[in-house]
Design an enzyme around this catalytic site. Structure first.
Site, short mmCIF file in Angstrom:
data_model
loop_
_atom_site.label_atom_id
_atom_site.label_comp_id
_atom_site.label_asym_id
_atom_site.label_seq_id
_atom_site.Cartn_x
_atom_site.Cartn_y
_atom_site.Cartn_z
N LEU A 107 0.88 -1.16 0.00
CA LEU A 107 0.00 0.00 0.00
C LEU A 107 0.91 1.21 0.00
O LEU A 107 1.92 1.23 0.72
CB LEU A 107 -0.89 0.03 1.25
CG LEU A 107 -1.98 -1.03 1.38
CD1 LEU A 107 -2.64 -0.94 2.75
CD2 LEU A 107 -3.01 -0.88 0.28
N ASP A 108 0.59 2.25 -0.80
CA ASP A 108 1.46 3.42 -0.78
C ASP A 108 1.38 4.09 0.60
O ASP A 108 0.46 3.84 1.38
CB ASP A 108 1.11 4.38 -1.91
CG ASP A 108 -0.25 5.01 -1.77
OD1 ASP A 108 -0.42 5.85 -0.87
OD2 ASP A 108 -1.16 4.67 -2.55
N ALA A 109 2.35 4.92 0.89
CA ALA A 109 2.49 5.48 2.24
C ALA A 109 1.23 6.20 2.72
O ALA A 109 0.88 6.12 3.90
CB ALA A 109 3.69 6.41 2.29
N GLU A 110 0.54 6.89 1.81
CA GLU A 110 -0.62 7.67 2.22
C GLU A 110 -1.92 6.88 2.19
O GLU A 110 -2.98 7.44 2.48
CB GLU A 110 -0.74 8.92 1.33
CG GLU A 110 0.40 9.90 1.53
CD GLU A 110 0.61 10.24 3.01
OE1 GLU A 110 -0.36 10.68 3.65
OE2 GLU A 110 1.73 10.04 3.52
N THR A 111 -1.85 5.60 1.83
CA THR A 111 -3.04 4.74 1.87
C THR A 111 -2.98 3.86 3.11
O THR A 111 -1.95 3.25 3.39
CB THR A 111 -3.12 3.86 0.61
OG1 THR A 111 -3.24 4.70 -0.54
CG2 THR A 111 -4.32 2.93 0.67
#
Length: 254
Positions: A107-111
């Site tokens: 998951l990307d950092a902001e998700t």
């Protein structure tokens, strides 16, 4: 059935399926499969290291050293066991475990949301393989008011820089949002990088906040942000059944 190895009922009991006596009953009733074949003989022996066992069609993990965890990853944490840039990573959640585990997919950092961690390399490889494409469901808070026509575009398919993409399901969560935002639930199989954000941006609704609620048969439920727990036997059985079917299908296409 081989004459060497361990008795099937003993293996089932060791795996936590049931007591040895109940395991014997399961075998006699024809509810146990070994390598896809029903076994009803109590004297049957198997090799737990190589044979695949299922009870009532649900896969059983015979290797008790394997571990499976569900993490509700918070925003701001990168999906890595070691981040070269020094950003918060997954080790803060795994450092006290007795075994080394790794994340299945990213998951990307902001998700935020559901991330599977395991030391089962075979299962991780199958679930992360592009040809499989495990189903994932996300809830996104986006800018603007999403219309049914926009949802239809997402389901019909849109063109991105790296090719076409479509959502398997999409719906507006009417009970959420305000005058300037909408809450949208998207389900898709793709594992392409930042795919949900790019899809919604392409239809004019940039993502403000994004949470992955489910991964295959797994669902976050009430697991709080930053919390981690082992999968239940039911969840593990569903996940193993899914991965074995996917692996068999992938091998059958070769």
């Amino acid at each position: 059935m081989p004459t060497e190895g361990q008795r099937l009922q003993k293996v089932l009991a060791a795996a936590g399926v049931a007591s040895r006596r109940v395991s014997e009953q399961l075998i006699v009733e024809g509810r146990v499969e070994v390598n896809g074949h029903i076994v009803t003989e109590l004297g049957s022996r198997i090799d737990p290291a190589t044979d695949l066992v299922a009870v009532d069609g649900v896969a059983v993990q015979l290797d008790t050293a394997k571990r499976y965890y569900m993490l509700n990853k918070p925003r701001g944490v990168v999906s890595s066991m070691r981040d070269e840039q020094g950003r918060p990573d997954l080790t803060r959640f795994t450092k006290d475990l007795d075994e080394r585990v790794y994340n299945v997919g990213r998951l990307d950092a902001e998700t935020s949301g559901l991330l599977l961690l395991t030391n089962d390399g075979e299962l991780a490889h199958v679930l992360a393989h592009p040809s499989f494409g495990v189903e994932k469901t996300y809830i996104a808070k986006v800018r603007g008011r999403v219309t049914p026509a926009t949802l239809q575009r997402l389901k019909t398919g849109i063109e991105l820089d790296d090719g076409p993409i479509h959502a398997d399901r999409a719906r507006i969560l009417q009970a959420q949002g305000d005058a300037r935002h909408s809450m949208v639930e998207l389900t898709l199989h793709s594992g392409r990088n930042r795919i949900v954000r790019r899809m919604l941006d392409a239809v004019g609704h940039p993502v403000v906040d994004l949470v992955r609620r489910s991964f295959g048969p797994l669902n976050l439920g009430t697991l709080r942000s930053g919390a981690m727990r082992e999968l239940t036997k039911v969840e593990l059985g569903q996940l193993l059944t899914l991965s074995r079917a996917a692996d068999a299908g992938r091998k059958g296409k070769r």
